[in-house]
Design an enzyme around this catalytic site. Structure first.
Site, PDB file in Angstrom:
ATOM      1  N   THR A 196      42.743  73.616  48.882  1.00  0.00           N
ATOM      2  CA  THR A 196      43.810  73.633  49.118  1.00  0.00           C
ATOM      3  C   THR A 196      44.989  73.932  48.196  1.00  0.00           C
ATOM      4  O   THR A 196      44.588  74.665  46.509  1.00  0.00           O
ATOM      5  CB  THR A 196      43.628  71.705  47.945  1.00  0.00           C
TER       6      THR A 196
ATOM      7  N   PHE B 267      48.413  73.489  46.064  1.00  0.00           N
ATOM      8  CA  PHE B 267      49.255  72.264  45.378  1.00  0.00           C
ATOM      9  C   PHE B 267      50.676  73.812  44.911  1.00  0.00           C
ATOM     10  O   PHE B 267      50.463  74.910  44.596  1.00  0.00           O
ATOM     11  CB  PHE B 267      49.128  72.496  44.024  1.00  0.00           C
TER      12      PHE B 267
END
Length: 390
Positions: A288, A290
């Site tokens: 993921t 960010f």
């Protein structure tokens, strides 16, 4: 009695080796103090700069980490030493850099809470444990905390390699009136685990988690828990706490004995919910991304990307015109994402990440060319160093 090695040199006893390690640790600590003193001097120099000069410079930090990682393998070979994993080098120096930065200037980092979420983990990997952290109940509050100055920086999830974009984050970036910039990115390896008081999988009737983990574990859930109902929560830790609150007599109405939560391993640190199954993500190379948001972006680091949001007329070839400005200058694109503008039906904005810094001549020319197009609104969300997976 001291033995000797094959080279004829006497081998050290266990006590002697431990004493030698203590001596090295003392030297390491002294060097950390020396680095902290130099960082404090840097902070004093920055105080004499214009008022809007940032203390946190992601491009400088990226250069430090890149240099150390490049030296890691070479120095290990030259010194005939065991190579320390890059992840360990990164973690050690990120913590040192964060501690020194906190001496220069106290910082508060806003993130999507509560503690123990993947966003919290990404924030601590980026800034270390020496800064203040502000848990926010939703992503809009993270943006608001940074924009108002209550937080120095914020950390928000942007996209997952397999589940796609975090649409709520993109919608917040799509607000052209927000005075928010992207100054760094963090890539975090993601592993999801199943937590439950149920003794076996077939006893689970309800699975609770944030929408992203539910999507990232879709195939596993279909195969192993086809009988379970899926429920979305605001965060992975909140999902686990919902079950724990029900177990302790809360009025949620949850059947806690037959409920399960999906989330990071850190859930064991924040609840008493037992770990039932490890690594249930559909893709084990799951990552993921960010963004660190603030009131400035980052100076060039030599390996950067620039994030843009663009609104254009709804007409044939509109997207092609935007892309052509980059293609004609050999500027690589790493992401194109469209979202409804939320202002007019069937009107869209485009999120585009390009390789290069906004101050690079070719990128600057492309942006000027796009802005000159009729009906186009363009906002540079920020330039930041290209990150490495943590």
């Amino acid at each position: 009695m001291t033995s000797t090695s094959d080279s004829g040199k006497p081998n050290k006893t266990l006590d002697e080796l431990r004493q030698a390690i203590d001596t090295v640790d003392d030297k390491v600590l002294a060097l950390i103090y020396e680095r902290a003193a130099l960082a404090s001097e840097v902070g004093e120099h920055k105080k004499n700069q214009p008022a809007n000069t940032p203390f946190y410079v992601p491009s400088r930090e990226a250069s430090i980490i890149r240099r150390l990682l490049n030296k890691n393998g070479v120095d290990a070979v030259n010194n005939h030493s065991t190579r320390i994993p890059d992840e360990a080098i990164h973690g050690i120096f990120r913590e040192i850099i964060g501690a020194c930065l906190a001496l220069e200037h106290p910082m508060t980092i806003a993130y999507l809470g509560p503690e123990g979420t993947f966003t919290h983990t990404a924030a601590t990997r980026q800034f270390g444990s020496s800064v203040n952290y502000m848990a926010c109940a939703n992503l809009a509050l993270v943006f608001d905390a940074v924009e108002s100055g209550r937080a120095t920086y914020g950390l928000v999830p942007v996209e997952n390699a397999f589940a796609g974009a975090v649409t709520h984050t993109l919608d917040l970036f799509a607000d052209f009136d927000r005075d928010i910039y992207i100054c760094a990115e963090v890539q975090l390896s993601i592993h999801h685990h199943l937590f439950s008081h149920a003794g076996k999988l077939e006893d689970i009737k309800l699975v609770i988690s944030h929408p992203q983990p539910l999507a990232q574990c879709h195939d596993w859930l279909q195969e192993h828990l086809p009988q379970a109902t899926l429920m979305e929560s605001s965060s992975t830790v909140h999902a686990a706490k919902m079950i724990e609150d029900a177990r302790k007599g809360g009025d949620s109405g949850l059947d806690w004995k037959h409920a399960a939560a999906i989330g990071p391993y850190s859930i064991v640190d924040y609840t008493e919910l037992p770990l039932l199954q490890k690594n249930i993500e559909d893709h084990h190379d799951n990552v993921t991304r960010f963004f660190v948001i603030g009131q400035h972006d980052s100076p060039p680091s030599g390996e950067d990307k620039t994030a843009l949001v663009i609104s254009t007329k709804d007409e044939p070839g509109a997207l092609h015109k935007l892309i052509q400005s980059f293609a004609s200058r050999n500027i690589g694109l790493t992401r194109i994402e469209s979202r409804p503008s939320r202002k007019k039906a069937w009107e869209y904005v485009f999120f585009i990440d390009v390789l290069g810094h906004r101050d690079d001549a070719n990128v600057e020319e492309a942006l000027e060319e796009i802005q000159a197009q009729d009906g186009v609104m363009l906002k540079v969300l920020g330039s930041c160093p290209v990150s490495r997976k943590l």
